[in-house]
Design an enzyme around this catalytic site. Structure first.
Site, PDB file in Angstrom:
ATOM      1  CG  ASP A 266      -9.483   2.098  -0.889  1.00  0.00           C
ATOM      2  OD1 ASP A 266      -8.511   1.980  -1.639  1.00  0.00           O
ATOM      3  OD2 ASP A 266      -9.415   2.036   0.351  1.00  0.00           O
TER       4      ASP A 266
ATOM      5  CG  ASP B 202      -2.287   0.522   0.982  1.00  0.00           C
ATOM      6  OD1 ASP B 202      -2.411   1.421   0.146  1.00  0.00           O
ATOM      7  OD2 ASP B 202      -3.252   0.088   1.653  1.00  0.00           O
TER       8      ASP B 202
HETATM    9  C1  GAL Z   1      -6.116   1.302   1.564  1.00  0.00           C
HETATM   10  C2  GAL Z   1      -6.191   0.285   0.453  1.00  0.00           C
HETATM   11  C3  GAL Z   1      -7.351  -0.623   0.773  1.00  0.00           C
HETATM   12  C4  GAL Z   1      -7.122  -1.301   2.106  1.00  0.00           C
HETATM   13  C5  GAL Z   1      -6.857  -0.279   3.194  1.00  0.00           C
HETATM   14  C6  GAL Z   1      -6.411  -0.960   4.483  1.00  0.00           C
HETATM   15  O1  GAL Z   1      -5.111   2.183   1.281  1.00  0.00           O
HETATM   16  O2  GAL Z   1      -6.349   0.926  -0.783  1.00  0.00           O
HETATM   17  O3  GAL Z   1      -7.508  -1.582  -0.254  1.00  0.00           O
HETATM   18  O4  GAL Z   1      -6.028  -2.161   1.970  1.00  0.00           O
HETATM   19  O5  GAL Z   1      -5.865   0.640   2.785  1.00  0.00           O
HETATM   20  O6  GAL Z   1      -6.145  -0.106   5.530  1.00  0.00           O
END
Ligand code: GAL
Length: 474
Positions: free
Chosen positions: A230, A170
């Protein structure tokens, strides 16, 4: 043999055009699996929105038990046999801190993962599945756990020792190391090298939400890359937290992106995908309750034909019949896993107006190659059903070269036996067996629905027996 060589030649030519792919065989076709977080994220978004975007620890309740139950459900429901093989732990498997002993390897939460990740990985492997883990190219993960920035080597080494097969990496807490393609590239390339150095095949799923034109540099270092903020479990809800009209120069990918918004983002980016390098449109929301059946059918179909990873995000232990029927559509899985390994392109987008001249949505035509033919997917975003006719030669430019071919055509979302209704295995009705590229195909696409047609060249008997193959058997 000859056709294999031809295929290899074709894919090498295409790769040369697209850049050097990380085609080490790990993601020749898009990965399929399940991720343990999305319904929690959605819960977090919908009920605790004041806490977002801290990806607050309230969602941090995955346990070895949740993960193992999901793995077992993949086996028991038959999803594993269809190709869903990765069981991915998202954020929050972490202990409060790394080990205090140099070089400070990562440690799993001892309460929620009492047996440790290695034991969990062993159990998942014993089920014939693979295990994925999550970290961030930042000082912390999005939920505030320890990140991997500056710890790439020891983290990759530890993941390999644990038996990890997949890393979702991430972008939170990146300390400002973003804003230019090269800066982001360097930060993510470091983990790519560290993973390669372990000698263990680990699928690298890059997740920087399409910042800094990910699709231009990720193909050489990662197998898949997220290309947007997301997803949220909605067909088209407007939300300013997903502010960009297009991802091409988006400065704030955000989150709460509706399914059709992500589809729109993906349209110009599909040209970057191919064997070993896939746009990741984010996890699937099918079964989480925010869309209608036709909307979920569109979601699943478009993720499949665009060749996004098919990573389920629903609770597999509590699936209803319709959810299971959608995610087990073998024709769509077959398309997603087709050997030609190329996505569909959007070749037409027509704005639709009502009799008062108001725009009600659009109708989009997407088409692309399959090993023995082509796929045509037509999306209707209006709230009314849409009737139309098409000829393959009009919607699939390559068809001009194959005017003498005869095709069998199969509708991937038509019920084989309508009296059974929407149940697993009841999809895929033949529309005819001797069509050519000029045959007019009539269509009625439901409101917010999609039609997907498989055009298969040659002897229909051969074609239909190939159709019953599962993704994993292709
Ligand atoms: C976001 C990511 C999501 C999920 C989330 C978890 O940045 O895009 O898919 O993994 O973090 O905290």
């Amino acid at each position: 043999m000859k056709s294999r060589r031809l295929l290899l030649g074709l894919s090498l030519v295409l790769q040369a055009a697209m850049g050097v792919a990380k085609d080490d065989g790990l993601a020749r076709t898009p990965p399929m699996g399940w991720v343990g977080l999305s319904f929690l994220v959605e819960f977090k978004h919908s009920t605790l929105t004041t806490l977002v975007p801290s990806w607050n620890f309230f969602a941090c309740d995955i346990t070895q038990d949740t993960i193992l139950k999901a793995a077992q459900a993949l086996v028991d429901t038959g999803l594993k046999d269809l190709g869903y093989e990765y069981v991915i732990m998202d954020d929050c498997w972490h202990a409060p801190a790394r080990s205090s002993r140099r070089p400070h390897p990562p440690v799993a939460d001892p309460i929620r993962f009492p047996d440790g990740i290695k034991a969990l990985a062993d159990k998942i492997h014993a089920l014939g599945l693979k295990i994925g883990i999550y970290s961030s190219a930042g000082t912390k993960t999005c939920a505030g756990q320890f990140g991997s920035l500056g710890y790439e080597e020891i983290d990759a080494k530890t993941y390999a020792e644990w038996g990890i097969d997949y890393l979702k990496y991430d972008n939170c807490y990146n300390e400002g190391q973003a804003g230019y393609d090269l800066v982001s590239y360097n930060r993510y390339a470091k983990m790519s090298r560290a993973l390669s150095d372990t000698g263990r095949p680990i699928l690298y799923s890059l997740c920087n939400w399409g910042e800094d034109h990910t699709w231009n540099w990720a193909p050489t270092i990662a197998h898949t890359w997220r290309m947007s903020g997301d997803i949220m479990d909605s067909y088209d809800a407007y939300d300013d937290r997903c502010p960009c009209e297009s991802m091409i120069d988006c400065k704030l990918p955000g989150f709460h992106c509706s399914m059709t918004r992500i589809l729109e983002y993906a349209a110009p980016l599909v040209q970057k995908a191919g064997a070993g390098q896939w746009n990741d449109l984010d996890m699937l929301e099918v079964g989480n309750g925010g869309m209608t059946t036709d909307e979920y059918k569109t979601h699943f179909a478009m993720w499949a034909v665009i060749k996004s990873p098919l990573i389920l995000g629903n609770d597999l232990t509590k699936m209803d019949e319709v959810t299971k029927a959608i995610i087990t559509n073998k024709w769509l899985i077959k398309i997603n896993q087709d050997r030609v390994a190329l996505p569909v392109n959007r070749v037409r987008k027509s704005i639709i107006k009502n009799p008062h001249g108001e725009v009600t949505g659009n109708v989009q035509v997407w088409s692309g190659p399959l090993k023995d033919g082509a796929v045509v997917a037509i999306v209707n975003t209006t709230p009314e059903k849409y009737m139309m006719r098409y000829q393959l030669v009009d919607v699939y430019p390559q068809a001009k070269k194959t005017t003498s071919n005869r095709y069998s055509v199969l509708d991937a979302w038509a019920l084989t036996n309508p009296s059974l209704g929407i149940v697993e295995g009841n999809w895929g009705r033949s529309l005819g067996e001797s069509f050519d590229v000029t045959t007019l195909i009539p269509l009625e696409i439901p409101a917010h629905g999609v039609s997907v047609h498989l055009w298969q060249v040659g002897d229909p008997d051969r074609a239909s027996s190939q159709h019953v193959l599962h993704g994993a058997e292709l």
